[in-house]
Design a protein around this motif. Structure first.
Motif, mmCIF file in Angstrom:
data_model
loop_
_atom_site.group_PDB
_atom_site.id
_atom_site.type_symbol
_atom_site.label_atom_id
_atom_site.label_comp_id
_atom_site.label_asym_id
_atom_site.label_seq_id
_atom_site.Cartn_x
_atom_site.Cartn_y
_atom_site.Cartn_z
ATOM 1 N N PRO A 90 -17.530 -15.100 11.432
ATOM 2 C CA PRO A 90 -17.648 -14.652 12.831
ATOM 3 C C PRO A 90 -17.274 -13.171 12.933
ATOM 4 N N ASP A 91 -17.705 -12.542 14.020
ATOM 5 C CA ASP A 91 -17.425 -11.126 14.206
ATOM 6 C C ASP A 91 -15.928 -10.838 14.235
ATOM 7 N N GLU A 92 -15.139 -11.793 14.733
ATOM 8 C CA GLU A 92 -13.696 -11.574 14.793
ATOM 9 C C GLU A 92 -13.100 -11.438 13.406
ATOM 10 N N LYS A 93 -13.631 -12.194 12.438
ATOM 11 C CA LYS A 93 -13.141 -12.050 11.068
ATOM 12 C C LYS A 93 -13.547 -10.687 10.514
ATOM 13 N N LEU A 94 -14.750 -10.237 10.836
ATOM 14 C CA LEU A 94 -15.203 -8.927 10.388
ATOM 15 C C LEU A 94 -14.272 -7.835 10.904
ATOM 16 N N SER A 95 -13.755 -8.008 12.123
ATOM 17 C CA SER A 95 -12.855 -7.013 12.711
ATOM 18 C C SER A 95 -11.501 -6.974 12.021
ATOM 19 N N LEU A 96 -11.230 -7.950 11.150
ATOM 20 C CA LEU A 96 -9.987 -7.966 10.384
ATOM 21 C C LEU A 96 -10.160 -7.312 9.018
ATOM 22 N N GLY A 97 -11.301 -6.653 8.817
ATOM 23 C CA GLY A 97 -11.556 -5.911 7.597
ATOM 24 C C GLY A 97 -11.619 -4.426 7.887
ATOM 25 N N ALA A 98 -11.357 -3.604 6.869
ATOM 26 C CA ALA A 98 -11.389 -2.155 7.044
ATOM 27 C C ALA A 98 -11.865 -1.493 5.759
ATOM 28 N N VAL A 99 -12.352 -0.263 5.907
ATOM 29 C CA VAL A 99 -12.745 0.548 4.764
ATOM 30 C C VAL A 99 -11.996 1.871 4.825
ATOM 31 N N ALA A 100 -11.713 2.434 3.652
ATOM 32 C CA ALA A 100 -11.117 3.763 3.548
ATOM 33 C C ALA A 100 -12.208 4.720 3.087
ATOM 34 N N ILE A 101 -12.349 5.823 3.800
ATOM 35 C CA ILE A 101 -13.418 6.775 3.528
ATOM 36 C C ILE A 101 -12.818 8.119 3.141
ATOM 37 N N LEU A 102 -13.282 8.674 2.038
ATOM 38 C CA LEU A 102 -12.848 9.985 1.561
ATOM 39 C C LEU A 102 -14.082 10.782 1.192
ATOM 40 N N ASP A 103 -14.223 11.967 1.756
ATOM 41 C CA ASP A 103 -15.395 12.815 1.506
ATOM 42 C C ASP A 103 -16.691 12.052 1.778
ATOM 43 N N LYS A 104 -16.692 11.328 2.903
ATOM 44 C CA LYS A 104 -17.862 10.602 3.389
ATOM 45 C C LYS A 104 -18.281 9.445 2.483
ATOM 46 N N LYS A 105 -17.372 8.993 1.633
ATOM 47 C CA LYS A 105 -17.680 7.889 0.722
ATOM 48 C C LYS A 105 -16.604 6.816 0.843
ATOM 49 N N ILE A 106 -17.032 5.549 0.865
ATOM 50 C CA ILE A 106 -16.077 4.447 0.900
ATOM 51 C C ILE A 106 -15.399 4.321 -0.455
ATOM 52 N N VAL A 107 -14.065 4.465 -0.453
ATOM 53 C CA VAL A 107 -13.302 4.442 -1.708
ATOM 54 C C VAL A 107 -12.314 3.278 -1.754
ATOM 55 N N GLY A 108 -12.210 2.526 -0.666
ATOM 56 C CA GLY A 108 -11.293 1.396 -0.645
ATOM 57 C C GLY A 108 -11.660 0.441 0.476
ATOM 58 N N CYS A 109 -11.184 -0.787 0.368
ATOM 59 C CA CYS A 109 -11.490 -1.784 1.392
ATOM 60 C C CYS A 109 -10.409 -2.846 1.412
ATOM 61 N N VAL A 110 -10.294 -3.504 2.550
ATOM 62 C CA VAL A 110 -9.357 -4.601 2.702
ATOM 63 C C VAL A 110 -9.972 -5.613 3.658
ATOM 64 N N GLN A 111 -9.657 -6.880 3.428
ATOM 65 C CA GLN A 111 -10.114 -7.942 4.322
ATOM 66 C C GLN A 111 -8.957 -8.896 4.576
ATOM 67 N N MET A 112 -8.709 -9.178 5.842
ATOM 68 C CA MET A 112 -7.677 -10.138 6.214
ATOM 69 C C MET A 112 -8.312 -11.383 6.821
ATOM 70 N N SER A 113 -7.508 -12.413 6.968
ATOM 71 C CA SER A 113 -7.962 -13.642 7.607
ATOM 72 C C SER A 113 -6.771 -14.270 8.315
ATOM 73 N N LYS A 114 -7.054 -15.241 9.167
ATOM 74 C CA LYS A 114 -5.988 -15.956 9.854
ATOM 75 C C LYS A 114 -6.432 -17.395 10.080
ATOM 76 N N ARG A 115 -5.560 -18.185 10.661
ATOM 77 C CA ARG A 115 -5.814 -19.617 10.848
ATOM 78 C C ARG A 115 -7.130 -19.832 11.603
ATOM 79 N N GLY A 116 -7.953 -20.729 11.065
ATOM 80 C CA GLY A 116 -9.237 -21.040 11.683
ATOM 81 C C GLY A 116 -10.409 -20.309 11.058
#
Length: 230
Positions: A90-116
Protein backbone atom coordinates in the motif's frame (compact mmCIF):
# COMPACT_ATOMS: atom_id res chain seq x y z
CA UNK A 1 25.54 26.69 18.88
CA UNK A 2 28.86 27.39 17.19
CA UNK A 3 30.81 25.19 14.80
CA UNK A 4 34.56 24.98 14.13
CA UNK A 5 34.69 25.96 10.49
CA UNK A 6 37.72 23.72 9.96
CA UNK A 7 35.85 20.71 11.27
CA UNK A 8 34.60 18.05 8.85
CA UNK A 9 31.53 17.52 11.02
CA UNK A 10 28.25 17.50 9.15
CA UNK A 11 25.59 20.15 9.58
CA UNK A 12 22.14 18.62 9.65
CA UNK A 13 18.82 20.34 9.28
CA UNK A 14 15.39 18.74 9.04
CA UNK A 15 13.11 20.57 6.63
CA UNK A 16 9.51 20.22 5.46
CA UNK A 17 8.17 17.62 3.08
CA UNK A 18 10.11 14.82 4.75
CA UNK A 19 13.44 15.98 3.32
CA UNK A 20 16.66 15.84 5.33
CA UNK A 21 19.63 17.79 4.02
CA UNK A 22 23.20 17.26 5.19
CA UNK A 23 25.97 19.66 4.23
CA UNK A 24 29.69 19.18 4.76
CA UNK A 25 32.51 19.88 5.06
CA UNK A 26 31.90 23.39 6.37
CA UNK A 27 33.88 26.18 4.64
CA UNK A 28 36.56 28.18 6.48
CA UNK A 29 35.00 31.63 6.78
CA UNK A 30 38.38 33.19 7.69
CA UNK A 31 39.80 32.64 4.21
CA UNK A 32 40.12 35.51 1.78
CA UNK A 33 37.67 36.03 -1.06
CA UNK A 34 40.16 34.76 -3.63
CA UNK A 35 40.84 31.50 -1.77
CA UNK A 36 39.09 28.55 -3.46
CA UNK A 37 36.35 27.20 -1.23
CA UNK A 38 35.92 23.43 -0.71
CA UNK A 39 33.02 21.84 -2.52
CA UNK A 40 30.05 21.33 -0.20
CA UNK A 41 28.44 17.97 -0.82
CA UNK A 42 24.79 17.72 0.14
CA UNK A 43 23.05 14.48 1.02
CA UNK A 44 19.31 14.73 0.58
CA UNK A 45 17.08 12.13 2.23
CA UNK A 46 13.52 12.05 0.95
CA UNK A 47 10.56 9.71 0.85
CA UNK A 48 10.78 6.80 -1.56
CA UNK A 49 8.71 6.87 -4.78
CA UNK A 50 7.97 4.05 -7.18
CA UNK A 51 10.09 5.80 -9.82
CA UNK A 52 13.11 5.31 -7.54
CA UNK A 53 12.86 1.51 -7.58
CA UNK A 54 15.33 0.80 -10.45
CA UNK A 55 18.11 2.73 -8.68
CA UNK A 56 17.09 1.33 -5.30
CA UNK A 57 17.44 -2.19 -6.72
CA UNK A 58 21.03 -1.45 -7.75
CA UNK A 59 21.91 -0.10 -4.31
CA UNK A 60 20.28 -3.05 -2.57
CA UNK A 61 21.99 -5.58 -4.81
CA UNK A 62 25.36 -3.97 -4.17
CA UNK A 63 24.81 -4.29 -0.44
CA UNK A 64 23.29 -7.76 -0.37
CA UNK A 65 24.85 -9.32 -3.48
CA UNK A 66 27.86 -10.55 -1.50
CA UNK A 67 25.54 -12.56 0.75
CA UNK A 68 24.56 -15.92 -0.71
CA UNK A 69 21.56 -18.09 0.06
CA UNK A 70 22.60 -21.63 0.96
CA UNK A 71 26.18 -20.30 0.62
CA UNK A 72 25.91 -20.27 -3.18
CA UNK A 73 22.93 -18.26 -4.52
CA UNK A 74 23.35 -14.43 -4.53
CA UNK A 75 20.66 -12.66 -2.49
CA UNK A 76 19.69 -10.18 -5.22
CA UNK A 77 16.55 -9.05 -7.03
CA UNK A 78 16.01 -7.90 -10.59
CA UNK A 79 14.36 -4.52 -11.15
CA UNK A 80 11.22 -6.30 -12.32
CA UNK A 81 11.11 -8.38 -9.14
CA UNK A 82 11.52 -5.29 -6.95
CA UNK A 83 8.82 -3.40 -8.85
CA UNK A 84 6.49 -6.40 -8.61
CA UNK A 85 7.09 -6.72 -4.87
CA UNK A 86 6.40 -3.05 -4.26
CA UNK A 87 3.28 -3.19 -6.43
CA UNK A 88 1.72 -5.27 -3.65
CA UNK A 89 2.52 -2.69 -0.98
CA UNK A 90 0.00 0.00 0.00
CA UNK A 91 1.04 3.62 -0.45
CA UNK A 92 1.38 4.01 3.31
CA UNK A 93 4.12 1.38 3.36
CA UNK A 94 5.86 3.18 0.50
CA UNK A 95 5.85 6.34 2.63
CA UNK A 96 7.89 4.45 5.23
CA UNK A 97 10.77 4.15 2.77
CA UNK A 98 13.41 6.75 1.89
CA UNK A 99 16.33 7.29 -0.45
CA UNK A 100 19.58 9.20 0.10
CA UNK A 101 20.68 11.30 -2.86
CA UNK A 102 24.20 12.63 -3.44
CA UNK A 103 25.16 14.54 -6.59
CA UNK A 104 21.74 13.74 -8.08
CA UNK A 105 22.28 9.99 -7.66
CA UNK A 106 20.61 7.59 -5.23
CA UNK A 107 23.39 6.24 -3.00
CA UNK A 108 21.38 4.74 -0.15
CA UNK A 109 17.93 3.51 0.80
CA UNK A 110 15.90 2.35 3.75
CA UNK A 111 12.52 0.69 4.13
CA UNK A 112 10.48 0.40 7.31
CA UNK A 113 7.32 -1.49 8.15
CA UNK A 114 4.81 -1.69 10.98
CA UNK A 115 1.99 -3.90 12.22
CA UNK A 116 -0.44 -4.83 9.45
CA UNK A 117 2.09 -4.45 6.62
CA UNK A 118 4.10 -7.21 4.92
CA UNK A 119 7.77 -7.45 5.87
CA UNK A 120 10.58 -8.32 3.46
CA UNK A 121 11.91 -11.03 3.33
CA UNK A 122 8.44 -12.48 3.76
CA UNK A 123 7.89 -14.49 6.92
CA UNK A 124 11.11 -13.58 8.74
CA UNK A 125 9.59 -10.97 11.05
CA UNK A 126 6.19 -9.99 12.42
CA UNK A 127 5.77 -6.47 13.78
CA UNK A 128 4.40 -6.11 17.30
CA UNK A 129 1.97 -3.42 18.38
CA UNK A 130 3.75 -0.08 18.72
CA UNK A 131 6.72 -1.24 16.66
CA UNK A 132 8.30 0.45 13.65
CA UNK A 133 10.61 -2.10 12.05
CA UNK A 134 13.63 -1.15 9.93
CA UNK A 135 13.48 -4.04 7.48
CA UNK A 136 16.23 -3.05 5.02
CA UNK A 137 18.90 -0.37 4.87
CA UNK A 138 21.69 -0.19 2.30
CA UNK A 139 24.37 2.31 1.25
CA UNK A 140 26.35 2.11 -1.97
CA UNK A 141 30.06 1.38 -1.53
CA UNK A 142 31.17 4.66 -3.15
CA UNK A 143 29.13 6.67 -0.60
CA UNK A 144 30.12 4.80 2.54
CA UNK A 145 31.96 6.76 5.18
CA UNK A 146 30.04 9.96 4.40
CA UNK A 147 27.38 9.61 7.08
CA UNK A 148 24.68 8.42 4.66
CA UNK A 149 23.67 5.52 6.89
CA UNK A 150 23.35 7.85 9.89
CA UNK A 151 21.17 10.25 7.90
CA UNK A 152 18.88 7.43 6.78
CA UNK A 153 18.50 6.22 10.36
CA UNK A 154 17.77 9.76 11.55
CA UNK A 155 15.04 9.94 8.92
CA UNK A 156 13.62 6.66 10.24
CA UNK A 157 13.41 7.99 13.78
CA UNK A 158 11.94 11.34 12.70
CA UNK A 159 9.32 9.52 10.63
CA UNK A 160 8.46 7.05 13.40
CA UNK A 161 7.96 9.90 15.85
CA UNK A 162 5.23 11.40 13.65
CA UNK A 163 3.07 8.30 14.26
CA UNK A 164 1.45 8.44 17.72
CA UNK A 165 0.91 4.67 17.71
CA UNK A 166 4.65 3.93 17.53
CA UNK A 167 6.54 3.46 20.81
CA UNK A 168 9.81 1.94 19.58
CA UNK A 169 12.03 1.21 16.60
CA UNK A 170 13.42 -2.26 16.02
CA UNK A 171 15.94 -3.73 13.60
CA UNK A 172 17.92 -6.90 13.06
CA UNK A 173 21.49 -6.92 11.79
CA UNK A 174 23.88 -9.73 10.96
CA UNK A 175 26.56 -10.51 13.52
CA UNK A 176 29.87 -9.10 12.29
CA UNK A 177 28.29 -6.11 10.55
CA UNK A 178 30.13 -2.91 11.54
CA UNK A 179 26.80 -1.04 11.45
CA UNK A 180 26.09 -2.45 14.93
CA UNK A 181 28.40 0.22 16.33
CA UNK A 182 26.52 2.94 14.46
CA UNK A 183 23.17 1.74 15.77
CA UNK A 184 24.50 1.72 19.32
CA UNK A 185 25.70 5.33 18.91
CA UNK A 186 22.19 6.24 17.75
CA UNK A 187 20.70 4.81 20.94
CA UNK A 188 19.74 1.27 19.92
CA UNK A 189 20.18 -1.47 22.52
CA UNK A 190 20.82 -5.17 21.91
CA UNK A 191 17.96 -7.46 22.89
CA UNK A 192 18.94 -10.47 24.94
CA UNK A 193 17.48 -13.65 23.41
CA UNK A 194 17.28 -17.21 24.69
CA UNK A 195 19.37 -20.00 23.23
CA UNK A 196 16.59 -21.41 21.05
CA UNK A 197 15.96 -18.05 19.35
CA UNK A 198 19.70 -17.57 18.79
CA UNK A 199 20.08 -21.02 17.22
CA UNK A 200 17.04 -20.56 14.98
CA UNK A 201 18.29 -17.15 13.86
CA UNK A 202 21.73 -18.54 13.08
CA UNK A 203 20.19 -21.39 11.04
CA UNK A 204 18.01 -19.09 8.92
CA UNK A 205 20.85 -16.62 8.32
CA UNK A 206 23.11 -19.47 7.21
CA UNK A 207 20.47 -20.59 4.71
CA UNK A 208 19.71 -17.09 3.43
CA UNK A 209 23.11 -15.40 3.52
CA UNK A 210 25.71 -18.07 4.22
CA UNK A 211 28.73 -16.72 6.13
CA UNK A 212 28.92 -13.17 4.70
CA UNK A 213 31.80 -12.06 6.93
CA UNK A 214 33.92 -15.17 6.49
CA UNK A 215 33.76 -18.76 7.73
CA UNK A 216 35.98 -17.94 10.71
CA UNK A 217 34.01 -14.94 11.95
CA UNK A 218 32.98 -15.39 15.59
CA UNK A 219 29.41 -14.21 15.09
CA UNK A 220 26.51 -16.34 13.93
CA UNK A 221 22.98 -15.28 13.16
CA UNK A 222 21.49 -11.87 13.85
CA UNK A 223 21.51 -9.23 16.55
CA UNK A 224 18.10 -7.79 17.42
CA UNK A 225 18.19 -4.15 18.53
CA UNK A 226 15.57 -1.72 19.80
CA UNK A 227 15.28 2.00 20.49
CA UNK A 228 12.51 3.23 22.76
CA UNK A 229 10.79 6.42 21.61
CA UNK A 230 8.59 6.94 24.66
Amino acid sequence: MTHDTNDLALLVRLEGQGVLHVAGPLPDMDRGEDTPQPKISVVEVRTLTRDDLPEVTLVMNEGFGTKRMCCCIPAVETVMETVARYSEYPDEKLSLGAVAILDKKIVGCVQMSKRGFPVYPLGLHTCDSGEMYVETVSVGSAARGNGVGSRLMQWCEATARTDPTITHLKLEVLYGNRAIGLYEKLGYKKIEEDGIDVCCGAFFVLLLFGRPYGCWDNGWGVVSMVKQLT
